[in-house]
Design a protein around this motif. Structure first.
Motif, mmCIF file in Angstrom:
data_model
loop_
_atom_site.group_PDB
_atom_site.id
_atom_site.type_symbol
_atom_site.label_atom_id
_atom_site.label_comp_id
_atom_site.label_asym_id
_atom_site.label_seq_id
_atom_site.Cartn_x
_atom_site.Cartn_y
_atom_site.Cartn_z
ATOM 1 N N LEU A 61 0.818 -1.218 0.000
ATOM 2 C CA LEU A 61 0.000 0.000 0.000
ATOM 3 C C LEU A 61 0.850 1.266 0.000
ATOM 4 O O LEU A 61 0.391 2.322 -0.397
ATOM 5 C CB LEU A 61 -0.926 0.002 1.223
ATOM 6 N N ASP A 62 2.068 1.134 0.493
ATOM 7 C CA ASP A 62 2.985 2.266 0.582
ATOM 8 C C ASP A 62 2.410 3.418 1.419
ATOM 9 O O ASP A 62 2.603 4.584 1.123
ATOM 10 C CB ASP A 62 3.364 2.762 -0.821
ATOM 11 N N TRP A 63 1.619 3.081 2.420
ATOM 12 C CA TRP A 63 1.065 4.116 3.300
ATOM 13 C C TRP A 63 2.116 4.599 4.289
ATOM 14 O O TRP A 63 2.065 5.724 4.759
ATOM 15 C CB TRP A 63 -0.131 3.566 4.109
ATOM 16 N N LEU A 64 3.006 3.690 4.635
ATOM 17 C CA LEU A 64 3.967 4.013 5.688
ATOM 18 C C LEU A 64 5.378 3.730 5.191
ATOM 19 O O LEU A 64 5.582 2.868 4.335
ATOM 20 C CB LEU A 64 3.674 3.165 6.933
ATOM 21 N N PRO A 65 6.354 4.491 5.717
ATOM 22 C CA PRO A 65 7.736 4.311 5.266
ATOM 23 C C PRO A 65 8.266 2.929 5.642
ATOM 24 O O PRO A 65 7.840 2.344 6.634
ATOM 25 C CB PRO A 65 8.498 5.408 6.009
ATOM 26 N N ASP A 66 9.208 2.416 4.838
ATOM 27 C CA ASP A 66 9.713 1.074 5.103
ATOM 28 C C ASP A 66 11.026 1.085 5.862
ATOM 29 O O ASP A 66 11.521 0.044 6.249
ATOM 30 C CB ASP A 66 9.847 0.281 3.800
ATOM 31 N N THR A 67 11.609 2.267 6.061
ATOM 32 C CA THR A 67 12.885 2.294 6.793
ATOM 33 C C THR A 67 12.878 3.364 7.877
ATOM 34 O O THR A 67 12.136 4.333 7.813
ATOM 35 C CB THR A 67 14.069 2.612 5.848
ATOM 36 N N TYR A 68 13.737 3.119 8.846
ATOM 37 C CA TYR A 68 13.898 4.045 9.954
ATOM 38 C C TYR A 68 15.254 4.712 9.802
ATOM 39 O O TYR A 68 16.256 4.031 9.608
ATOM 40 C CB TYR A 68 13.825 3.269 11.272
ATOM 41 N N HIS A 69 15.258 6.034 9.843
ATOM 42 C CA HIS A 69 16.526 6.745 9.768
ATOM 43 C C HIS A 69 16.750 7.492 11.061
ATOM 44 O O HIS A 69 16.024 8.434 11.370
ATOM 45 C CB HIS A 69 16.527 7.745 8.615
ATOM 46 N N ALA A 70 17.765 7.066 11.802
ATOM 47 C CA ALA A 70 18.022 7.655 13.107
ATOM 48 C C ALA A 70 18.324 9.140 12.993
ATOM 49 O O ALA A 70 18.202 9.881 13.963
ATOM 50 C CB ALA A 70 19.180 6.934 13.787
ATOM 51 N N THR A 71 18.707 9.587 11.802
ATOM 52 C CA THR A 71 19.115 10.986 11.653
ATOM 53 C C THR A 71 17.964 11.904 11.239
ATOM 54 O O THR A 71 18.092 13.119 11.286
ATOM 55 C CB THR A 71 20.228 11.103 10.597
ATOM 56 N N ASP A 72 16.831 11.323 10.854
ATOM 57 C CA ASP A 72 15.690 12.151 10.451
ATOM 58 C C ASP A 72 15.102 12.860 11.660
ATOM 59 O O ASP A 72 15.210 12.374 12.779
ATOM 60 C CB ASP A 72 14.603 11.286 9.795
ATOM 61 N N VAL A 88 5.538 4.275 13.225
ATOM 62 C CA VAL A 88 4.157 3.791 13.320
ATOM 63 C C VAL A 88 4.071 2.282 13.099
ATOM 64 O O VAL A 88 3.460 1.555 13.884
ATOM 65 C CB VAL A 88 3.244 4.546 12.322
ATOM 66 N N LEU A 89 4.718 1.814 12.049
ATOM 67 C CA LEU A 89 4.635 0.391 11.732
ATOM 68 C C LEU A 89 5.250 -0.484 12.829
ATOM 69 O O LEU A 89 4.599 -1.420 13.304
ATOM 70 C CB LEU A 89 5.297 0.156 10.369
ATOM 71 N N PHE A 127 12.258 14.063 14.356
ATOM 72 C CA PHE A 127 11.203 13.227 14.940
ATOM 73 C C PHE A 127 9.812 13.729 14.600
ATOM 74 O O PHE A 127 8.997 13.018 14.028
ATOM 75 C CB PHE A 127 11.363 13.153 16.454
ATOM 76 N N TRP A 128 9.526 14.995 14.969
ATOM 77 C CA TRP A 128 8.152 15.507 14.802
ATOM 78 C C TRP A 128 7.876 15.880 13.363
ATOM 79 O O TRP A 128 8.632 16.592 12.737
ATOM 80 C CB TRP A 128 7.913 16.705 15.709
ATOM 81 N N GLY A 129 6.775 15.408 12.857
ATOM 82 C CA GLY A 129 6.394 15.707 11.489
ATOM 83 C C GLY A 129 5.604 14.555 10.927
ATOM 84 O O GLY A 129 5.605 13.456 11.498
ATOM 85 N N LEU A 130 4.917 14.801 9.828
ATOM 86 C CA LEU A 130 3.975 13.779 9.365
ATOM 87 C C LEU A 130 4.321 13.216 7.988
ATOM 88 O O LEU A 130 3.483 12.603 7.331
ATOM 89 C CB LEU A 130 2.555 14.354 9.358
ATOM 90 N N THR A 131 5.553 13.418 7.551
ATOM 91 C CA THR A 131 5.919 12.823 6.263
ATOM 92 C C THR A 131 6.742 11.557 6.501
ATOM 93 O O THR A 131 7.121 11.254 7.636
ATOM 94 C CB THR A 131 6.770 13.791 5.430
ATOM 95 N N HIS A 132 7.029 10.859 5.422
ATOM 96 C CA HIS A 132 7.844 9.645 5.526
ATOM 97 C C HIS A 132 9.266 9.942 5.980
ATOM 98 O O HIS A 132 9.991 9.047 6.360
ATOM 99 C CB HIS A 132 7.872 8.932 4.166
ATOM 100 N N ARG A 133 9.642 11.200 5.919
ATOM 101 C CA ARG A 133 10.996 11.559 6.350
ATOM 102 C C ARG A 133 11.021 11.979 7.814
ATOM 103 O O ARG A 133 11.973 12.607 8.266
ATOM 104 C CB ARG A 133 11.566 12.686 5.466
ATOM 105 N N HIS A 134 9.971 11.675 8.560
ATOM 106 C CA HIS A 134 9.971 11.969 9.993
ATOM 107 C C HIS A 134 9.884 10.668 10.783
ATOM 108 O O HIS A 134 9.133 9.771 10.425
ATOM 109 C CB HIS A 134 8.806 12.888 10.360
ATOM 110 N N ARG A 135 10.649 10.633 11.864
ATOM 111 C CA ARG A 135 10.705 9.382 12.631
ATOM 112 C C ARG A 135 9.373 9.048 13.291
ATOM 113 O O ARG A 135 9.062 7.890 13.518
ATOM 114 C CB ARG A 135 11.831 9.454 13.668
ATOM 115 N N LEU A 136 8.568 10.072 13.587
ATOM 116 C CA LEU A 136 7.248 9.822 14.168
ATOM 117 C C LEU A 136 6.453 8.877 13.261
ATOM 118 O O LEU A 136 5.819 7.930 13.727
ATOM 119 C CB LEU A 136 6.489 11.145 14.338
ATOM 120 N N VAL A 137 6.523 9.117 11.972
ATOM 121 C CA VAL A 137 5.801 8.293 11.003
ATOM 122 C C VAL A 137 6.521 6.962 10.791
ATOM 123 O O VAL A 137 5.894 5.905 10.666
ATOM 124 C CB VAL A 137 5.637 9.056 9.673
ATOM 125 N N GLN A 138 7.849 7.038 10.793
ATOM 126 C CA GLN A 138 8.621 5.810 10.586
ATOM 127 C C GLN A 138 8.408 4.804 11.724
ATOM 128 O O GLN A 138 8.578 3.607 11.548
ATOM 129 C CB GLN A 138 10.113 6.152 10.461
#
Ligand code: ADP
Ligand code: SF4
Ligand code: MG
Lengths: 356, 314
Positions: free
Chosen positions: B157-168, B183-184, B170-181
């Motif tokens: 579905l590609d609703w949620l990001p598939d990787t976690y980036h420790a350097t991104d 979720v899964l 935290f707060w924010g609602l795009t795939h480039r934010h750890r908050l979203v990363q």
């Protein structure tokens, strides 16, 4: 115009009302073709042993039997409107108030008293928080609670049983219902407190011109506090008459036995109690004929063959050999002579004992 | 009581780690075995001195405990001491904490409405279907759930990001934010928890709904949803809250798997690495942090009881 007419009509007209529960053994007829009327401003005492269907009758009328095994039939007109087999939620608290037996368990233990009174005030009268608080304090004063302003900030467990029952009354009366159902309101209370609560209820009922059913297993409770008394047994009405009449000339053997079996509030210590022999009837398979026949000292063969009908009129009763008539005197004499009734219940000079 | 628990946990871990192997090897590598070479021998002696390895076990424990309570968690054996264990914790702990908080929050947010709906219509169609679902979530191993959720929501579905980036950030609602990363991974942890909470809440609610005060609330005209959420829910939360505290422990185990699967460099991954490398101070510090968090959380739960039920207040 309709309203003026309606006000001469009884508030509640119950006709052939039935409530059954589907069980594995069959249909349990908790309320079996009950008919009665309740006038505006009338207090009706509903009396009977535990399990006789008093609670189910009243909760059924209100539509508050929480069981998906329940079925109801017949007619209940409240203010002219049919209640049976429809959602009656609009009546709850607004038109019909209800108080329960056990004030210890009937108040929410984790909600402050105040909030529990505010709820119906805000729900039904649309009061805002400040208005609700003022009104709640008035109500608590009316039911005789000292320091109401302090009480509304307390939790139920900080109040005594009698105080809690007063709170429950205040809650039930908050939205000024036209009818109050008081289901054994003092059964769980200390004897010394019972009288105050009962007298308070009667007073509030009279002051407000509200109709009330006062449910009790103790006929003595109804004395002096009700206008009429209806005696129930096994889901049926056995006798129904003005309160004075019931005490002066009761007709039904069950009423007689009931009065002799319960300690009355007034002279609890001095009267000798005669328990009713046997047990209440099985409402899935009731005994043939008169339901009371297995326990009735007057029972004759006819009583087991045919069920007596309630007669019409101000004093209704369902019995072939009504107490205080020659017929019953004869019947009793006959049973005494043979030592047992038509159903085999042993009677005689020795204290009656249940047969079987 | 709680302090005792922490001491017991630390002693057990300390002892277990001491029996596992010779820490000298972990610190110095193969050099540790070479006592012939005087240069190496000096290193060995120095290390023994530095890490108190020449002292008896009780003394080592006492020294470690003394350091630990002052916030000195020692050095990592496996990295020549840099960064110190506290540095590692500072980096790893927030990530895991974020994951856990999100997981527990999601678990409750799912369990409460789920429990209320099923209890209010107990044994109905929804309830039966939900019983099946909840048992499925509980019996499914964490990694299996992780794979399934990952496959559906990240890959298909590609609703949620598939990787976690420790350097991104935290707060924010795009795939480039750890908050979203997060979720899964958080859902993976939350679903079994939510199922357990839902089962408990449902059972307690069904009992509460039989109470007289519920009938009273209905009789005074309180609307149905309000009866459920305002009258019935709170007195039905005791089991859930108790297990909430205890489940936090189990969640650490789950976090281990989930962090590795979703490549989150948190405490879970750290602990696995440390155990494999027999990195004694790291394991010990991590275990202690987890145990402390567990104890503190359960203390909070105890306090919360009194909020739930005024009768417990003294
Ligand atoms: N939910 C229910 N399901 C099955 N039977 C019930 C239920 N509620 C009440 N009854 C039965 O209906 C009969 C009358 O009960 P009740 O009205 O509570 O008696 P009372 O109030 O006169 O003591 C009893 O036999 C009781 O067992
Ligand atoms: S006398 Fe007959 S009809 Fe009357 S109560 Fe007794 S058994 Fe019933
Ligand atoms: Mg009852």
């Amino acid at each position: 115009m309709a309203a003026a007419d309606a006000n001469n009509e009884p508030l509640l007209v119950v006709e052939d009302y039935e409530v059954g529960f589907r069980t594995e053994r069959g249909l349990a007829r908790a309320v079996d073709k009950v008919s009665f009327e309740l006038d505006r401003g009338e207090t009706l005492g509903i009396v009977g042993e535990s399990g006789s269907g008093k609670s189910v009758l009243n909760r059924g009328i209100m539509g508050l039997v929480s069981s998906n095994r329940m079925i109801e039939d017949g007619s209940v007109l409240f203010d002219g409107g049919q209640m049976v087999n429809r959602n009656r939620q609009e009546f709850w608290g607004a038109k019909i108030g209800m108080i329960f037996q056990d004030p210890m368990t009937s108040l929410n233990p984790v909600m402050k008293i105040g909030k529990q009174i505010f709820e119906p005030l805000r729900q039904h009268l649309g009061l805002d928080k400040g208005e609700a608080e003022t009104r709640a304090i008035e109500l608590l004063t009316q039911v005789g609670i000292p320091e109401p302003a302090r009480r509304i900030k307390q939790y139920p467990h900080e109040l005594s049983g009698g105080m809690r029952q007063r709170v429950m009354i205040a809650i039930a009366l908050a939205a000024e219902p036209e009818m109050l159902i008081a289901d054994e309101p003092t059964t769980a209370l200390d004897v010394t407190v019972q009288k105050y609560i009962l007298d308070l209820l009667r007073q509030l009922q009279l002051d407000r011109g509200m109709a009330m059913t006062l449910i009790t297993h103790d006929l003595g409770v109804a004395r002096g506090r009700t206008d009429n008394v209806m005696v129930m047994y096994g889901g049926r009405v056995m006798e129904h008459a003005p309160t004075d009449t019931i005490f002066a000339e009761m007709r039904h053997p069950y009423t007689e036995a009931l009065l002799a079996s319960v300690p009355s509030l007034k002279h609890a210590k001095h009267t000798r109690l005669t328990p009713i022999p046997g047990a209440p009837p099985d409402i899935v398979n009731p005994p043939p004929g008169c339901r009371f026949s297995p326990r009735c000292k007057y029972a004759q063969p006819k009583c087991t063959e045919q069920a007596p009908e309630l007669n019409e009129g101000e004093h209704r009763y369902a019995c072939f050999y009504p107490v205080g008539t020659d017929a019953s005197a004869e019947a009793l004499e006959k049973n005494m002579a043979q030592g047992h009734t038509a159903t085999g219940l042993k009677i005689g000079l020795a204290p009656a004992k249940a047969a079987g | 009581m709680m302090i005792l628990l922490l001491i017991a946990v630390s002693m057990l871990t300390f002892a277990a780690m001491s029996f596992l192997g010779d820490p000298l090897f972990n610190i110095l590598g193969p050099v540790a075995g070479d006592t012939e070479n005087p240069e190496n021998l000096a290193k060995i002696e120095a290390a023994k001195e530095q890490y108190y390895l020449d002292k008896p076990l009780p003394e080592r424990y006492a020294r470690w405990a003394g350091d630990f309570v002052t916030g000195d968690f020692g050095v990592q054996f496996s990295t020549d001491g840099q960064p110190p264990v506290s540095g590692l914790l500072k980096e790893r702990l927030p990530r895991t904490l974020q994951l856990m908080l999100m997981a527990q929050f999601l678990a409750l947010a799912i369990a409460i409405p789920w429990g209320v709906v099923t209890a209010s219509r107990a044994n109905g169609v929804v309830d039966r279907a939900s019983t099946f679902t909840s048992f499925m979530f509980v019996s499914l191993p964490n990694f299996a759930l992780a794979v399934i959720l990952f496959y559906i929501f990240a890959l298909k579905l590609d609703w949620l990001p598939d990787t976690y980036h420790a350097t991104d950030p935290f707060w924010g609602l795009t795939h480039r934010h750890r908050l979203v990363q997060l979720v899964l991974p958080a859902f993976t942890l939350a679903l079994p928890g939510a199922s357990v909470y839902q089962r408990l809440l449902r059972t307690d609610l069904i009992t509460t709904l039989q109470e007289d005060f519920i009938l009273m609330a209905r009789a005074k005209g309180v609307p149905k949803w309000r009866v459920l959420f305002r009258h019935a829910l709170r007195p039905s939360m005791f089991s859930v809250i108790t297990i909430f505290g205890i489940n936090a422990g189990a969640l650490i185990g789950g976090a281990l798997v989930v962090e590795i699967y979703f490549r989150i460099p948190g405490v879970g991954t750290a602990i696995v690495e440390a155990v494999l490398r027999e990195d004694f101070p790291v394991v010990l510090a991590l275990v202690m942090v987890i145990a402390t968090a567990f104890v503190v959380l359960n203390f909070i739960v105890d306090v919360f009881y009194t909020f739930l039920d005024p009768r417990v207040r003294r």
